[in-house]
Design a protein around this motif. Structure first.
Motif, PDB file in Angstrom:
ATOM      1  N   PHE A 100      -3.086  19.917  -8.857  1.00 12.91           N
ATOM      2  CA  PHE A 100      -1.950  19.213  -7.874  1.00 12.91           C
ATOM      3  C   PHE A 100      -1.590  17.867  -8.700  1.00 12.91           C
ATOM      4  CE2 PHE A 100      -5.998  18.781  -5.849  1.00 12.91           C
ATOM      5  CZ  PHE A 100      -6.335  17.452  -6.007  1.00 12.91           C
ATOM      6  N   SER A 101      -0.729  17.123  -8.069  1.00 12.11           N
ATOM      7  CA  SER A 101      -0.188  16.028  -8.958  1.00 12.11           C
ATOM      8  C   SER A 101      -1.188  14.980  -8.805  1.00 12.11           C
ATOM      9  CB  SER A 101       1.011  15.559  -8.083  1.00 12.11           C
ATOM     10  OG  SER A 101       1.698  14.366  -8.645  1.00 12.11           O
ATOM     11  N   GLY A 102      -1.802  14.371 -10.147  1.00 13.04           N
ATOM     12  CA  GLY A 102      -2.413  13.211  -9.944  1.00 13.04           C
ATOM     13  C   GLY A 102      -1.835  12.013  -9.677  1.00 13.04           C
ATOM     14  N   HIS A 103      -0.231  11.760 -10.168  1.00 11.85           N
ATOM     15  CA  HIS A 103       0.491  10.770  -9.726  1.00 11.85           C
ATOM     16  C   HIS A 103       0.273  10.495  -8.208  1.00 11.85           C
ATOM     17  CE1 HIS A 103       1.228  10.437 -14.013  1.00 11.85           C
ATOM     18  NE2 HIS A 103       2.157   9.295 -13.564  1.00 11.85           N
ATOM     19  N   ALA A 104       0.636  11.700  -7.587  1.00 13.78           N
ATOM     20  CA  ALA A 104       0.730  11.508  -6.028  1.00 13.78           C
ATOM     21  C   ALA A 104      -0.466  11.333  -5.518  1.00 13.78           C
ATOM     22  CB  ALA A 104       1.332  12.960  -5.543  1.00 13.78           C
ATOM     23  N   SER A 105      -1.712  11.865  -5.798  1.00 10.21           N
ATOM     24  CA  SER A 105      -2.914  11.572  -5.108  1.00 10.21           C
ATOM     25  C   SER A 105      -3.518  10.275  -5.493  1.00 10.21           C
ATOM     26  CB  SER A 105      -3.973  12.607  -5.682  1.00 10.21           C
ATOM     27  OG  SER A 105      -4.181  12.432  -7.043  1.00 10.21           O
ATOM     28  N   PHE A 106      -3.276   9.703  -6.698  1.00 10.02           N
ATOM     29  CA  PHE A 106      -3.749   8.452  -6.931  1.00 10.02           C
ATOM     30  C   PHE A 106      -2.976   7.491  -6.338  1.00 10.02           C
ATOM     31  CE2 PHE A 106      -4.161   4.599  -9.543  1.00 10.02           C
ATOM     32  CZ  PHE A 106      -5.851   4.564  -9.652  1.00 10.02           C
ATOM     33  N   ALA A 107      -1.842   7.564  -6.373  1.00  8.79           N
ATOM     34  CA  ALA A 107      -0.874   6.393  -5.519  1.00  8.79           C
ATOM     35  C   ALA A 107      -1.110   6.551  -4.342  1.00  8.79           C
ATOM     36  CB  ALA A 107       0.811   6.897  -5.923  1.00  8.79           C
ATOM     37  N   MET A 108      -1.178   7.532  -3.450  1.00  7.80           N
ATOM     38  CA  MET A 108      -1.382   7.688  -2.032  1.00  7.80           C
ATOM     39  C   MET A 108      -2.690   7.133  -1.732  1.00  7.80           C
ATOM     40  SD  MET A 108      -0.333   8.251   1.057  1.00  7.80           S
ATOM     41  CE  MET A 108       1.278   9.078   0.631  1.00  7.80           C
ATOM     42  N   TYR A 109      -3.660   7.281  -2.441  1.00  7.65           N
ATOM     43  CA  TYR A 109      -5.151   6.872  -2.156  1.00  7.65           C
ATOM     44  C   TYR A 109      -5.040   5.213  -2.204  1.00  7.65           C
ATOM     45  CZ  TYR A 109      -9.794   5.099  -3.030  1.00  7.65           C
ATOM     46  OH  TYR A 109     -11.144   4.407  -2.830  1.00  7.65           O
ATOM     47  N   THR A 110      -4.585   4.613  -3.254  1.00  5.08           N
ATOM     48  CA  THR A 110      -4.593   3.562  -3.602  1.00  5.08           C
ATOM     49  C   THR A 110      -3.782   2.516  -2.528  1.00  5.08           C
ATOM     50  OG1 THR A 110      -2.785   3.476  -5.273  1.00  5.08           O
ATOM     51  CG2 THR A 110      -5.082   3.344  -5.997  1.00  5.08           C
ATOM     52  N   MET A 111      -2.544   3.025  -2.238  1.00  5.67           N
ATOM     53  CA  MET A 111      -1.494   2.358  -1.615  1.00  5.67           C
ATOM     54  C   MET A 111      -1.983   2.572   0.102  1.00  5.67           C
ATOM     55  SD  MET A 111       0.510   0.844  -3.489  1.00  5.67           S
ATOM     56  CE  MET A 111      -0.947   0.518  -4.333  1.00  5.67           C
ATOM     57  N   LEU A 112      -2.661   3.624   0.431  1.00  3.04           N
ATOM     58  CA  LEU A 112      -2.921   3.907   1.900  1.00  3.04           C
ATOM     59  C   LEU A 112      -4.336   2.987   2.071  1.00  3.04           C
ATOM     60  CD1 LEU A 112      -2.469   5.311   4.507  1.00  3.04           C
ATOM     61  CD2 LEU A 112      -3.448   7.292   3.622  1.00  3.04           C
ATOM     62  N   TYR A 113      -5.165   2.999   1.024  1.00  2.00           N
ATOM     63  CA  TYR A 113      -6.590   2.380   1.109  1.00  2.00           C
ATOM     64  C   TYR A 113      -6.154   0.719   1.418  1.00  2.00           C
ATOM     65  CZ  TYR A 113     -11.130   0.889   0.415  1.00  2.00           C
ATOM     66  OH  TYR A 113     -12.326   0.319   0.607  1.00  2.00           O
ATOM     67  N   LEU A 114      -5.104   0.521   0.521  1.00  4.60           N
ATOM     68  CA  LEU A 114      -4.917  -1.117   0.890  1.00  4.60           C
ATOM     69  C   LEU A 114      -4.294  -1.098   2.127  1.00  4.60           C
ATOM     70  CD1 LEU A 114      -4.514  -3.838  -0.323  1.00  4.60           C
ATOM     71  CD2 LEU A 114      -2.466  -3.092  -1.393  1.00  4.60           C
ATOM     72  N   ALA A 115      -3.370  -0.333   2.842  1.00  6.02           N
ATOM     73  CA  ALA A 115      -2.675  -0.230   4.189  1.00  6.02           C
ATOM     74  C   ALA A 115      -3.951  -0.482   5.159  1.00  6.02           C
ATOM     75  CB  ALA A 115      -1.853   0.757   4.352  1.00  6.02           C
ATOM     76  N   PHE A 116      -4.929   0.512   4.896  1.00  4.81           N
ATOM     77  CA  PHE A 116      -6.195   0.403   5.823  1.00  4.81           C
ATOM     78  C   PHE A 116      -7.050  -1.087   5.621  1.00  4.81           C
ATOM     79  CE2 PHE A 116      -6.591   5.166   5.538  1.00  4.81           C
ATOM     80  CZ  PHE A 116      -5.775   5.268   6.528  1.00  4.81           C
ATOM     81  N   TYR A 117      -6.883  -1.470   4.606  1.00  2.00           N
ATOM     82  CA  TYR A 117      -7.653  -3.032   4.244  1.00  2.00           C
ATOM     83  C   TYR A 117      -6.801  -4.015   5.156  1.00  2.00           C
ATOM     84  CZ  TYR A 117      -9.811  -6.867   1.863  1.00  2.00           C
ATOM     85  OH  TYR A 117     -10.410  -8.115   1.815  1.00  2.00           O
ATOM     86  N   LEU A 118      -5.277  -4.047   4.938  1.00  2.00           N
ATOM     87  CA  LEU A 118      -4.645  -4.980   5.676  1.00  2.00           C
ATOM     88  C   LEU A 118      -4.932  -4.775   7.199  1.00  2.00           C
ATOM     89  CD1 LEU A 118      -1.312  -4.882   3.508  1.00  2.00           C
ATOM     90  CD2 LEU A 118      -3.352  -6.528   3.474  1.00  2.00           C
ATOM     91  N   GLN A 119      -5.001  -3.687   7.712  1.00  2.00           N
ATOM     92  CA  GLN A 119      -4.991  -3.445   9.027  1.00  2.00           C
ATOM     93  C   GLN A 119      -6.569  -3.869   9.326  1.00  2.00           C
ATOM     94  OE1 GLN A 119      -2.951  -1.857  11.091  1.00  2.00           O
ATOM     95  NE2 GLN A 119      -4.216  -2.181  12.836  1.00  2.00           N
ATOM     96  N   ALA A 120      -7.449  -3.830   8.604  1.00  2.00           N
ATOM     97  CA  ALA A 120      -8.908  -4.533   9.104  1.00  2.00           C
ATOM     98  C   ALA A 120      -8.871  -5.910   8.937  1.00  2.00           C
ATOM     99  CB  ALA A 120      -9.821  -3.658   8.318  1.00  2.00           C
ATOM    100  N   ARG A 121      -8.196  -6.451   7.922  1.00  3.08           N
ATOM    101  CA  ARG A 121      -8.575  -7.861   7.540  1.00  3.08           C
ATOM    102  C   ARG A 121      -7.190  -8.701   7.911  1.00  3.08           C
ATOM    103  NH1 ARG A 121     -13.323  -6.437   7.317  1.00  3.08           N
ATOM    104  NH2 ARG A 121     -14.385  -6.191   5.244  1.00  3.08           N
ATOM    105  N   LEU A 122      -6.057  -8.384   8.150  1.00  4.82           N
ATOM    106  CA  LEU A 122      -4.914  -9.169   8.089  1.00  4.82           C
ATOM    107  C   LEU A 122      -4.848  -9.274   9.795  1.00  4.82           C
ATOM    108  CD1 LEU A 122      -2.577 -10.958   7.021  1.00  4.82           C
ATOM    109  CD2 LEU A 122      -1.346  -8.849   7.010  1.00  4.82           C
ATOM    110  N   SER A 123      -5.513 -10.470  10.241  1.00  6.40           N
ATOM    111  CA  SER A 123      -5.415 -10.820  11.670  1.00  6.40           C
ATOM    112  C   SER A 123      -4.657 -11.792  11.988  1.00  6.40           C
ATOM    113  CB  SER A 123      -6.835 -10.978  12.125  1.00  6.40           C
ATOM    114  OG  SER A 123      -7.286 -12.235  11.502  1.00  6.40           O
TER     115      SER A 123
END
Length: 330
Positions: free
Chosen positions: A222-245
């Motif tokens: 399957f698409s490596g671009h789609a999987s890597f981009a979604m992982y990195t960007m969504l992980y960063l979104a989770f990090y902002l949800q936990a840290r940006l208060s």
């Protein structure tokens, strides 16, 4: 006679009292140190601290070994140690007849550098801010709180990168699905191979002298671009949800998270418009990258795990320096 007995009694009891005091002193000092043959006392706390640091170092080595093992499939594919499965095609299949577009909107180098740099730099700045201004304190064997916090968060992020790309490359090699531009890469048409429409063609008619291009044309699912981009960007979104208060702007954090996910979605859709992947390849990449980001963020990383306030009691103190009431242990 009475004076003699009194003196004798004191003469017998004083040595016993001195011996008892020496025994009590030895038993009390047993927790602080031990005595060698020369009569010198050595504290046991440095030895306990050394043993603690040794165990922690062994755990760090174990983490590095796990990171290496998780990245083996990825490097096996990148170093061409394994060739993709040679799958045939049905004559007349229009899904593999698209033209070959040499240019890419987001090449591999930009994808990897951008994804790791944006997410990694944001995590590094966030952790340094927490240590500097939020009083976050780590109980790791590393004395530097900055290093220990960065090790935990960046290590979890890199582990997810290795796992996600290893799964992607393993699927590419084992499935061997043909890209939409396969016939164009091979410089053939259905008329040139004289096949019957609907029949399965298993023979290799590819006329492309560049073997690397042919191998890449067989790694659509399957698409490596789609999987890597979604992982990195969504992980960063989770990090902002936990840290940006910061509550000054209610919509700032959702807006940034939406932009990050939109970048990932655009990366996957560009692979469809450039005839590099089928829509199902991109959709599967999005799902795989999103699930990996969720798994690492909530079950491996410590970003969503609560941090405890120390009660300053002896049982809660570690081998490091004492904590103030404003610090948080993670």
């Amino acid at each position: 006679m009475q004076k003699f007995n009194s003196t004798g009694t004191h003469g017998n009891t004083l040595p016993r009292d001195a011996e008892l005091q020496l025994r009590l002193a030895d038993s009390a000092g047993a927790g602080d140190g031990k005595e060698n043959g020369r009569g010198k006392h050595f504290l046991s706390q440095p030895e306990e601290e050394s043993s603690f640091c040794t165990k922690r170092r062994m755990l760090v080595c174990l983490d590095l070994i796990c990171l290496f093992v998780a990245s083996i499939p990825f490097f096996a594919c990148e170093l061409k140690a394994v060739t993709p499965y040679k799958r045939g095609f049905f004559c007349g299949d229009t899904s593999i007849t698209y033209p070959y577009v040499p240019s890419e909107a987001i090449p591999d180098s930009l994808l990897i550098a951008g994804g790791i740099a944006i997410t990694g730099l944001t995590i590094a700045l966030g952790e340094c801010y927490r240590v500097r201004f939020r009083g976050v304190y780590s109980q790791a064997f590393v004395r530097n709180c900055y290093v220990s916090c960065l090790y935990k968060e960046l290590g979890s992020f890199l582990f997810g990168c290795c796992v996600g790309q290893s799964l992607t490359n393993m699927a590419k090699l084992s499935v061997g699905r043909l890209r939409p531009n396969f016939l164009s890469v091979c410089n053939i048409t259905y008329a040139s191979i004289n096949c019957t429409p609907g029949s399965y063609v298993s023979q290799d008619y590819c006329k492309q002298p560049n073997g690397k291009m042919v191998e890449e044309a067989r790694k659509s699912f399957f698409s490596g671009h789609a999987s890597f981009a979604m992982y990195t960007m969504l992980y960063l979104a989770f990090y902002l949800q936990a840290r940006l208060s910061w509550r000054g702007a209610r919509l700032l954090r959702p807006l940034v998270q939406f932009l990050l996910v939109m970048i990932a979605v655009y990366t996957g859709l560009s692979r469809i418009s450039e005839y590099r992947h089928h829509p199902t390849d991109v959709l599967t990449g999005f799902i795989q990258g999103g699930l990996t980001a969720y798994w690492v963020a909530f079950y491996i990383s410590s970003m969503f795990k609560p941090c405890a306030r120390p009660d300053l009691s002896p049982t809660s103190m570690s081998l490091e320096s004492p904590l103030s009431s404003q610090q948080t242990v993670c």
